[in-house]
Scaffold this motif. Structure first.
Motif, PDB file in Angstrom:
ATOM      1  N   LEU A   1      -7.381  -2.378   2.090  1.00 49.75           N
ATOM      2  CA  LEU A   1      -6.710  -1.496   3.046  1.00 49.75           C
ATOM      3  C   LEU A   1      -5.911  -0.443   2.290  1.00 49.75           C
ATOM      4  O   LEU A   1      -4.940  -0.761   1.597  1.00 49.75           O
ATOM      5  CB  LEU A   1      -5.777  -2.302   3.950  1.00 49.75           C
ATOM      6  N   ALA A   2      -6.329   0.814   2.405  1.00 53.60           N
ATOM      7  CA  ALA A   2      -5.622   1.899   1.728  1.00 53.60           C
ATOM      8  C   ALA A   2      -4.222   2.045   2.310  1.00 53.60           C
ATOM      9  O   ALA A   2      -4.043   2.099   3.528  1.00 53.60           O
ATOM     10  CB  ALA A   2      -6.394   3.207   1.873  1.00 53.60           C
ATOM     11  N   THR A   3      -3.221   2.093   1.437  1.00 53.12           N
ATOM     12  CA  THR A   3      -1.837   2.238   1.879  1.00 53.12           C
ATOM     13  C   THR A   3      -1.326   3.659   1.696  1.00 53.12           C
ATOM     14  O   THR A   3      -0.515   4.134   2.476  1.00 53.12           O
ATOM     15  CB  THR A   3      -0.918   1.272   1.124  1.00 53.12           C
ATOM     16  N   LYS A   4      -1.789   4.334   0.649  1.00 52.56           N
ATOM     17  CA  LYS A   4      -1.446   5.748   0.489  1.00 52.56           C
ATOM     18  C   LYS A   4      -2.235   6.351  -0.660  1.00 52.56           C
ATOM     19  O   LYS A   4      -2.742   5.645  -1.535  1.00 52.56           O
ATOM     20  CB  LYS A   4       0.049   5.947   0.246  1.00 52.56           C
ATOM     21  N   VAL A   5      -2.317   7.682  -0.619  1.00 56.76           N
ATOM     22  CA  VAL A   5      -2.917   8.430  -1.717  1.00 56.76           C
ATOM     23  C   VAL A   5      -1.816   8.746  -2.715  1.00 56.76           C
ATOM     24  O   VAL A   5      -0.732   9.219  -2.342  1.00 56.76           O
ATOM     25  CB  VAL A   5      -3.562   9.736  -1.204  1.00 56.76           C
TER      26      VAL A   5
ATOM     27  N   LEU B   1      -4.098  -2.494  -0.464  1.00 54.58           N
ATOM     28  CA  LEU B   1      -3.827  -3.929  -0.358  1.00 54.58           C
ATOM     29  C   LEU B   1      -5.134  -4.698  -0.306  1.00 54.58           C
ATOM     30  O   LEU B   1      -6.024  -4.371   0.470  1.00 54.58           O
ATOM     31  CB  LEU B   1      -3.030  -4.225   0.917  1.00 54.58           C
ATOM     32  N   LYS B   2      -5.226  -5.729  -1.140  1.00 54.93           N
ATOM     33  CA  LYS B   2      -6.374  -6.639  -1.089  1.00 54.93           C
ATOM     34  C   LYS B   2      -5.865  -8.051  -1.303  1.00 54.93           C
ATOM     35  O   LYS B   2      -5.190  -8.332  -2.299  1.00 54.93           O
ATOM     36  CB  LYS B   2      -7.426  -6.288  -2.135  1.00 54.93           C
ATOM     37  N   ASP B   3      -6.167  -8.911  -0.344  1.00 53.18           N
ATOM     38  CA  ASP B   3      -5.698 -10.300  -0.393  1.00 53.18           C
ATOM     39  C   ASP B   3      -4.190 -10.372  -0.541  1.00 53.18           C
ATOM     40  O   ASP B   3      -3.638 -11.236  -1.243  1.00 53.18           O
ATOM     41  CB  ASP B   3      -6.376 -11.057  -1.542  1.00 53.18           C
ATOM     42  N   GLY B   4      -3.505  -9.427   0.113  1.00 57.19           N
ATOM     43  CA  GLY B   4      -2.053  -9.434   0.105  1.00 57.19           C
ATOM     44  C   GLY B   4      -1.412  -8.893  -1.158  1.00 57.19           C
ATOM     45  O   GLY B   4      -0.186  -8.876  -1.278  1.00 57.19           O
ATOM     46  N   VAL B   5      -2.226  -8.422  -2.087  1.00 61.21           N
ATOM     47  CA  VAL B   5      -1.716  -7.919  -3.358  1.00 61.21           C
ATOM     48  C   VAL B   5      -1.886  -6.400  -3.404  1.00 61.21           C
ATOM     49  O   VAL B   5      -2.971  -5.886  -3.142  1.00 61.21           O
ATOM     50  CB  VAL B   5      -2.448  -8.559  -4.558  1.00 61.21           C
ATOM     51  N   LEU B   6      -0.806  -5.698  -3.747  1.00 59.97           N
ATOM     52  CA  LEU B   6      -0.854  -4.248  -3.850  1.00 59.97           C
ATOM     53  C   LEU B   6      -1.498  -3.845  -5.173  1.00 59.97           C
ATOM     54  O   LEU B   6      -1.065  -4.277  -6.250  1.00 59.97           O
ATOM     55  CB  LEU B   6       0.564  -3.675  -3.762  1.00 59.97           C
ATOM     56  N   GLN B   7      -2.565  -3.031  -5.074  1.00 59.86           N
ATOM     57  CA  GLN B   7      -3.303  -2.627  -6.259  1.00 59.86           C
ATOM     58  C   GLN B   7      -3.474  -1.110  -6.275  1.00 59.86           C
ATOM     59  O   GLN B   7      -3.243  -0.433  -5.274  1.00 59.86           O
ATOM     60  CB  GLN B   7      -4.670  -3.322  -6.299  1.00 59.86           C
ATOM     61  N   THR B   8      -3.909  -0.596  -7.423  1.00 59.37           N
ATOM     62  CA  THR B   8      -4.070   0.846  -7.585  1.00 59.37           C
ATOM     63  C   THR B   8      -5.396   1.146  -8.260  1.00 59.37           C
ATOM     64  O   THR B   8      -5.802   0.440  -9.189  1.00 59.37           O
ATOM     65  CB  THR B   8      -2.931   1.431  -8.446  1.00 59.37           C
ATOM     66  N   ILE B   9      -6.064   2.174  -7.782  1.00 60.40           N
ATOM     67  CA  ILE B   9      -7.243   2.685  -8.463  1.00 60.40           C
ATOM     68  C   ILE B   9      -7.017   4.170  -8.722  1.00 60.40           C
ATOM     69  O   ILE B   9      -6.554   4.904  -7.845  1.00 60.40           O
ATOM     70  CB  ILE B   9      -8.536   2.462  -7.637  1.00 60.40           C
TER      71      ILE B   9
ATOM     72  N   SER C   1       4.242   5.157  13.225  1.00 60.13           N
ATOM     73  CA  SER C   1       5.587   4.831  13.723  1.00 60.13           C
ATOM     74  C   SER C   1       6.280   3.862  12.783  1.00 60.13           C
ATOM     75  O   SER C   1       7.378   3.390  13.059  1.00 60.13           O
ATOM     76  CB  SER C   1       5.501   4.217  15.124  1.00 60.13           C
ATOM     77  N   SER C   2       5.588   3.576  11.656  1.00 60.63           N
ATOM     78  CA  SER C   2       6.104   2.608  10.701  1.00 60.63           C
ATOM     79  C   SER C   2       5.528   2.933   9.331  1.00 60.63           C
ATOM     80  O   SER C   2       4.458   3.548   9.223  1.00 60.63           O
ATOM     81  CB  SER C   2       5.693   1.182  11.120  1.00 60.63           C
ATOM     82  N   THR C   3       6.231   2.534   8.293  1.00 65.22           N
ATOM     83  CA  THR C   3       5.704   2.685   6.936  1.00 65.22           C
ATOM     84  C   THR C   3       4.793   1.533   6.552  1.00 65.22           C
ATOM     85  O   THR C   3       4.237   1.514   5.448  1.00 65.22           O
ATOM     86  CB  THR C   3       6.857   2.789   5.920  1.00 65.22           C
ATOM     87  N   ASP C   4       4.617   0.582   7.456  1.00 58.91           N
ATOM     88  CA  ASP C   4       3.742  -0.570   7.221  1.00 58.91           C
ATOM     89  C   ASP C   4       2.284  -0.134   7.437  1.00 58.91           C
ATOM     90  O   ASP C   4       1.904   0.206   8.563  1.00 58.91           O
ATOM     91  CB  ASP C   4       4.097  -1.702   8.168  1.00 58.91           C
ATOM     92  N   PRO C   5       1.452  -0.150   6.406  1.00 62.89           N
ATOM     93  CA  PRO C   5       0.054   0.284   6.585  1.00 62.89           C
ATOM     94  C   PRO C   5      -0.749  -0.635   7.481  1.00 62.89           C
ATOM     95  O   PRO C   5      -1.821  -0.248   7.969  1.00 62.89           O
ATOM     96  CB  PRO C   5      -0.492   0.283   5.150  1.00 62.89           C
ATOM     97  N   ASN C   6      -0.264  -1.857   7.707  1.00 64.37           N
ATOM     98  CA  ASN C   6      -0.958  -2.779   8.598  1.00 64.37           C
ATOM     99  C   ASN C   6      -0.664  -2.500  10.067  1.00 64.37           C
ATOM    100  O   ASN C   6      -1.358  -3.012  10.940  1.00 64.37           O
ATOM    101  CB  ASN C   6      -0.561  -4.225   8.276  1.00 64.37           C
TER     102      ASN C   6
END
Length: 615
Positions: free
Chosen positions: A228-232, A249-257, A456-461
């Motif tokens: 799930l993309a959270t931001k660019v 987010l993948k499996d609850g872990v924040l990652q970066t590519i 309406s929220s900063t939560d990407p979910n």
């Protein structure tokens, strides 16, 4: 982890573009896709299950609108596929070729003409295959020029038509509605049988199965599902903002590519503006309220061209449902509620699929709703009242609205779509066990309503706030009233009426315009074609992306999905979205070629200068 191109979303445009980019073995492409459901299962592969994925949490975002003011504060269900094969596997390839393209030319968007668009479409489909005698039975006569020649996507006419299809077509003809033998030639008006994106065994052909599956072994093409993309991620400021990667987010872990060349958003008309706003790209009024730093001041993200509301236009639909006469023994999809019958149909379909013969998949599961009518205002607005209502609308003076008002008077631009179904469609009734049903839905193709999509929220979910603002004007309402009357007239006319026992939804108690309007407000739903929340328009007109599909104010952040379409199409958007993949590919390759030439000329100039210095 890094890639040359990071694409967010594996829908129609995203995965097709990824596969095309990765044809160059030196180009690395990674796609981030939030969906995780199995790539193949019976309900994905079988066209007959077209509506069965709606609301399934593993395959559908299952959004709801905000309470709609003009629908009695009723939220509207807004399904959006989160399974990366389903988004392009809805089995309908009704291709808008001429008028939607003319709209982009008139608005000065891409400069793509009809001939260029046809060339792009020719690279998406391998060509329409069908039995001429079988097609002629349903009035089909296809022009191969408009059905592709060299692409991986497979298109067919369905191998199964429900038994009401021919009566439907004959009834429309009897009512004076012209028959269109091939709606893909630039004129989509009239009644017709739609082409479906299925293969020669009636399995759904999608962007994922056509573009990705045959190429998934490429070492330079990677899809990360459940991401799930959270931001660019960006660097720079103002007009030189550079997209450097994507946080997810993948499996609850924040990652970066990291992206060494470009980030391309292809998350759809609801999710793309959400990702942009989470990334600090959007209206400062929206971003600052949530404590998000403004990276690019771009009020057009999720916003209307003029009035600070998002241009989030969708086709919306109203169903009428009829009970079939019992003594006719008419086989409809309602029989799939019988476990024994459903098992037999499944075995029939799968047996054919597992066969090594050239036989197609057969039975009810091989078919989809395929009987359509696309009508211009002149086809049903005989007294001109709707045209007069449109003329009186007080609207912002924008190219989009000027064009849409011109379309009201155009006898080749459809405003109403009517579709026939061999099943019960939800309305004000519940299905009776053992009964057979036929339904007809009518849809407003060019509504004048304006809505919005914002975080309406900063939560990407968290789901974005989606306000379509349905029926905010009298034209849209009265067009649907006219559509209701015409759809009812179709079912009450021979030979279709000979199949009908009674109307069950809404039923005989809804007769006056007021009663019909009340029904419409109770059942109005979406047809899942939202557009415009990242419009391809000049920045000063509220646009979000430019003619290169790049986000205004950025150097290498593009959007490639339906959100860039600034005005609703008079057709289903699938073919246009495939063409977008080809268009963006062309722009990327053209940029690379230009850069290569500039570099080569610079090197040559250096050599000449060095030689001159030695002399």
């Amino acid at each position: 982890m890094s890639a040359d191109y990071v694409i967010v979303g594996a829908g129609v445009t995203g995965i097709a573009l990824a596969a095309r980019l990765s044809e160059d073995p030196s180009t690395n492409v990674t796609v981030l896709e939030a969906g995780t459901a199995p790539f193949h299962d019976e309900q994905i592969d079988a066209p007959g299950y077209i509506l069965h994925q709606l609301g399934n949490p593993s395959k559908d975002w299952a959004f709801f609108s905000t309470p709609q003011k003009h629908l009695g504060d009723r939220p509207v269900f807004l399904p959006r596929q989160r399974h990366w094969r389903l988004e392009s596997a809805k089995s309908h390839a009704i291709q808008p070729v001429e008028f939607p393209l003319q709209s982009t030319i008139i608005l000065g968007l891409t400069g793509t003409g009809v001939d260029a668009e046809l060339a792009m479409l020719n690279t998406t489909s391998e060509g329409l295959k069908y039995d001429e005698e079988y097609a002629a039975k349903y009035g089909c006569k296809f022009d191969p020029e408009y059905h592709g020649t060299a692409g991986p996507l497979q298109t067919r006419i369905p191998t199964y038509f429900n038994p009401a299809t021919l009566p439907w077509l004959k009834t429309l003809k009897g009512l004076g509605i012209k028959h269109n033998p091939d709606p893909s030639t630039g004129d989509i008006t009239g009644s017709f049988i739609s082409v479906s994106t299925v293969d020669d065994k009636s399995i759904r052909s999608s962007a994922a199965s056509a573009y990705y599956e045959p190429n998934q072994s490429r070492p330079n093409l990677k899809v990360i599902s459940g991401a799930l993309a959270t931001k660019v991620l960006t660097s720079g400021s103002d007009s030189v903002v550079i997209a450097t990667g994507v946080e997810y987010l993948k499996d609850g872990v924040l990652q970066t590519i990291h992206a060494t060349k470009e980030v391309i958003l292809s998350a759809g008309s609801y999710k793309t503006p959400q990702v942009l706003e989470l990334s600090g790209v959007g209206d400062p009024k929206v971003l600052k309220k949530l404590g998000i730093d403004v990276i690019v001041d771009l009020p057009g993200v999720g916003n209307n061209l003029q009035v600070v509301q998002a241009l989030n236009v969708d086709h919306f639909m109203i169903p009428l449902t009829m009970k079939v006469k019992k003594d006719l023994d008419l086989e409809t999809f309602a029989r799939m509620d019988d476990p024994a019958f459903a098992k037999k149909q499944t075995e029939q379909f799968l047996t054919k699929l597992s066969s090594h013969s050239k036989a197609n998949g057969t039975g009810l599961l091989a078919g989809t709703p395929a009987a359509y009518a696309f009508l211009t205002l002149k086809d049903f607005d005989k007294d001109g009242k709707l045209a007069a209502l449109a003329d009186k609308l007080v609207l912002p003076d924008t190219p989009m609205y000027r064009l849409q008002k011109e379309w009201v008077k155009n006898d080749r631009v459809p405003f109403l779509e009517i579709t026939g179904y061999d099943r019960f469609m939800p309305g004000l009734a519940v299905p009776e066990p053992g009964a057979e049903y036929l339904s007809g839905s009518f849809m407003c193709l060019h509504p004048f309503n304006l809505g919005s999509v914002h975080i309406s929220s900063t939560d990407p979910n968290a789901a974005p706030l989606i306000d379509h603002n349905y029926l905010d004007n009298e034209f849209d309402t009265q067009l649907l009233v006219a559509g209701f009357k015409l759809t009812r007239e179709i079912f009450n006319s021979a030979p279709l009426k000979d199949l009908i026992e009674e109307e069950v939804s809404p039923g005989p108690n809804y007769q006056t315009d007021g009663e019909i309007t009340e029904f419409i407000k109770k059942v109005l739903g979406t047809v899942w074609h939202p557009v415009g929340t990242a419009s391809l328009l000049p920045r000063q007109d509220g646009g979000v992306v430019d003619t290169q599909f790049k986000v205004h104010g950025t150097q290498n952040l593009r959007v490639a999905d339906a959100s860039v379409i600034p005005i609703q199409l008079g057709a289903h958007p699938q073919a246009t979205l495939y063409a977008f993949a080809e268009k963006v590919l062309f722009l990327i390759l053209l940029h690379s070629l230009t850069a290569y030439r500039s570099s080569t000329f610079a090197q040559l100039a250096d050599i000449i200068k060095a030689g001159a210095a030695q002399n």
